[in-house]
Write an enzyme that holds these catalytic residues in place. Structure first.
Site, short mmCIF file in Angstrom:
data_model
loop_
_atom_site.label_atom_id
_atom_site.label_comp_id
_atom_site.label_asym_id
_atom_site.label_seq_id
_atom_site.Cartn_x
_atom_site.Cartn_y
_atom_site.Cartn_z
N ASP A 107 42.52 -69.20 7.66
CA ASP A 107 42.71 -70.03 8.85
C ASP A 107 43.99 -69.59 9.55
O ASP A 107 44.93 -69.13 8.91
CB ASP A 107 42.82 -71.51 8.46
N ASP A 163 35.11 -71.81 12.23
CA ASP A 163 35.15 -73.27 12.29
C ASP A 163 34.90 -73.77 13.71
O ASP A 163 34.21 -74.77 13.92
CB ASP A 163 36.51 -73.79 11.81
#
Length: 170
Positions: free
Chosen positions: A131, A150
């Site tokens: 991330d 995401d």
């Protein structure tokens, strides 16, 4: 000429089969992996780069699911979430094939598919999801870091809800 145009219009409205939707999913996977490789090569774990007053780039690892759910579960979650991702991807391909002419539905599924596969690749290669997008409000509240995969999943989920609401209202 009019016959040819009508024939083309009928073909395009009936959908192009599975290939365009898999193409969209592939583009999402490619963008996701390129951005993650770039961040992995240019950042150290936990390093932040200030971009704006509400956005940073950072390198974070997520061993769990959304919002690090089960992130500290001891390692079994890697295989569990990988299996869920693979199962979801196979089911989505089935849905895309079955409903290839339903454009909004297929856009939603293609985005979710690309995001799911992008995160499965991370789990298989790194053992965690990479991330790097860090949004925050005035330095106080940080939304959990996330990535392109995401984002695609969330947009796809929103399109899916929109498609269902449109279908129900008809």
């Amino acid at each position: 000429m009019a016959t040819r145009q009508k024939s083309f219009s009928t073909q395009s409205s009936s959908g192009g089969g599975l290939a365009p939707w898999l193409g969209i999913a592939s583009i999402i996977i490619l963008l996701d992996q390129i951005t993650k490789i770039t961040i992995n090569k240019t950042f150290r774990y936990g390093e932040d780069m200030f971009i704006t007053s509400f956005f940073n780039l950072t390198l974070a690892y997520n061993k769990g699911a959304a919002f690090s759910f089960l992130g500290n579960a001891g390692g079994w979650q890697r295989y569990f979430f990988t299996a869920i991702g693979v199962g979801a991807a196979l089911f989505i391909v089935y849905l895309l094939k079955k409903h290839a002419s339903q454009r909004l539905f297929c856009w939603a599924m293609a985005l979710i598919l690309g995001g799911a596969v992008g995160n499965v690749i991370d789990r298989m290669v790194y053992g965690h999801v990479v991330d790097f997008l860090d949004f925050h409000w005035r330095g106080i509240g940080h939304f959990p870091a996330f990535n392109v995969a995401d984002t695609a999943i969330c947009i796809g989920a929103g399109l899916f809800i929109l498609d269902e609401l449109r279908r129900v209202n008809k």
